[in-house]
Design an enzyme around this catalytic site. Sequence first.
Site, PDB file in Angstrom:
ATOM      1  CD  GLU A   1      -5.013   4.964   5.923  1.00 29.59           C
ATOM      2  OE1 GLU A   1      -4.495   4.194   6.738  1.00 29.59           O
ATOM      3  OE2 GLU A   1      -5.557   4.582   4.878  1.00 29.59           O
TER       4      GLU A   1
ATOM      5  CD  GLU B   1      -2.255   1.284   2.956  1.00 31.22           C
ATOM      6  OE1 GLU B   1      -1.573   0.848   3.908  1.00 31.22           O
ATOM      7  OE2 GLU B   1      -3.411   1.746   3.085  1.00 31.22           O
TER       8      GLU B   1
ATOM      9  CE  LYS C   1      -7.095   1.444   3.969  1.00 29.12           C
ATOM     10  NZ  LYS C   1      -5.792   1.881   4.599  1.00 29.12           N
TER      11      LYS C   1
ATOM     12  CG  ASN D   1       2.019   1.713   4.549  1.00 34.08           C
ATOM     13  OD1 ASN D   1       2.954   2.494   4.492  1.00 34.08           O
ATOM     14  ND2 ASN D   1       1.573   1.094   3.466  1.00 34.08           N
TER      15      ASN D   1
ATOM     16  CB  CYS E   1      -4.019  -1.299   4.759  1.00 35.80           C
ATOM     17  SG  CYS E   1      -3.021  -1.245   6.239  1.00 35.80           S
TER      18      CYS E   1
ATOM     19  CG  ASN F   1      -4.700   4.115   0.625  1.00 42.85           C
ATOM     20  OD1 ASN F   1      -4.024   3.521  -0.224  1.00 42.85           O
ATOM     21  ND2 ASN F   1      -4.460   4.042   1.910  1.00 42.85           N
TER      22      ASN F   1
HETATM   23  N1  ING Z   1      -3.132   0.762   8.757  1.00 44.90           N
HETATM   24  C1  ING Z   1      -3.515   0.010   9.888  1.00 44.90           C
HETATM   25  C2  ING Z   1      -4.134  -1.331   9.549  1.00 44.90           C
HETATM   26  O1  ING Z   1      -5.334  -1.514   9.466  1.00 44.90           O
HETATM   27  C3  ING Z   1      -4.722  -0.058  12.014  1.00 44.90           C
HETATM   28  C4  ING Z   1      -4.361   0.794  10.833  1.00 44.90           C
HETATM   29  C5  ING Z   1      -3.748  -0.822  12.668  1.00 44.90           C
HETATM   30  C6  ING Z   1      -6.013  -0.134  12.385  1.00 44.90           C
HETATM   31  C7  ING Z   1      -4.123  -1.636  13.742  1.00 44.90           C
HETATM   32  C8  ING Z   1      -6.408  -0.933  13.468  1.00 44.90           C
HETATM   33  C9  ING Z   1      -5.455  -1.689  14.138  1.00 44.90           C
HETATM   34  O2  ING Z   1      -3.341  -2.248   9.423  1.00 44.90           O
HETATM   35  C10 ING Z   1      -3.810   1.090   7.632  1.00 44.90           C
HETATM   36  N2  ING Z   1      -3.134   1.833   6.745  1.00 44.90           N
HETATM   37  O3  ING Z   1      -4.963   0.750   7.435  1.00 44.90           O
END
Ligand code: ING
Length: 313
Positions: free
Chosen positions: A148, A52, A129, A199, A174, A112
């Site tokens: 985001e 991503e 996204k 990411n 993601c 995205n």
């Molecule tokens: N990053 C993270 C993901 O879903 C996140 C944000 C991390 C949300 C952990 C909830 C828990 O992997 C992106 N870019 O969506």
Amino acid sequence: MNAHIPSRKFGLAVAQIGGIDLADSRASVVRRLLDMLREAHGRGAGFVVFPELALTTFFPRYWMPLEDVEARYFEKKMPNADVQPLFDEARRLGVGFYLGYAELTPEGKRYNTSILVDKSANIVGKYRKIHLPGHDDHKAGAPFQHLEKKYFDVGEDTWKVWNMDGIRTGMCLCNDRRWPETWRVMGLQSAELIVLGYNTPAHNIHWPEPVHLRMQSHLLSMQSGAYQNCVWAAAAGKTGFEDGFHLIGGSVIVSPAGEIVAQAATEEDEVITATIDLAMGENFRKNIFDFARHRRPEHYRLIVDRVGAGEAI
Ligand code: ING
């Protein structure tokens, strides 16, 4: 007894990329992607999954004026001069790929985005996204932001499945992988392979989540999504440290049995590969997850009719 299903073997690669700093040019990043494309091809891959937002640092961690973000981090065309070498080399080698990037449309919409590119370097499909995590306000006390919801619009089209060089391929991005609806919408379109980039910050800015749980929930999402929809799944991470901010590794290839068949060992640029047999999913689709025979949508109404959790019915 299951009639024997003829095998359909295919070389799949995931190109995990290590940190991209603010100072790193797109040209320097594309050189790294090219190196991994060539390594993947050398190891027999016909398709490579890149992460991503693969061309820049994970800029949603910074609060910046929108015009600066658009100027510095968004692609106005795809392909463009910076990424054309990747398309050219992929065509020369006969390798398809998935690539995530920030898209600015002529109408001024910001997404995205990910694309599926076939082995002749044609863009077969585009996805914008849907599940945008994070927030759109500035969190003054946080060590970094996750903007985001500020920098991207929600994609208007649902997840689709494309014929990618003969493989029914779906894609997402993601945070999408954490939501079972993502996988099921593509499973109901008879996907055989679902690819995605991510990411994922190692540090949770909202509560002191133990770091190991970030990897746990990432792998759990990949394995359950693959198993419950009888698909091969591949996830390419942007990983390691970006100007000191840590992103988890854990790029993987998962079988329709939900088993991890390849996983990155580092948080650097790393290619993982597997020879996948697309016939494997058929056994699961013909038995435990024969959707037509077993699913009862008349009892699933709440999943579509409700957004947030509400009262018992
Ligand atoms: N990053 C993270 C993901 O879903 C996140 C944000 C991390 C949300 C952990 C909830 C828990 O992997 C992106 N870019 O969506």
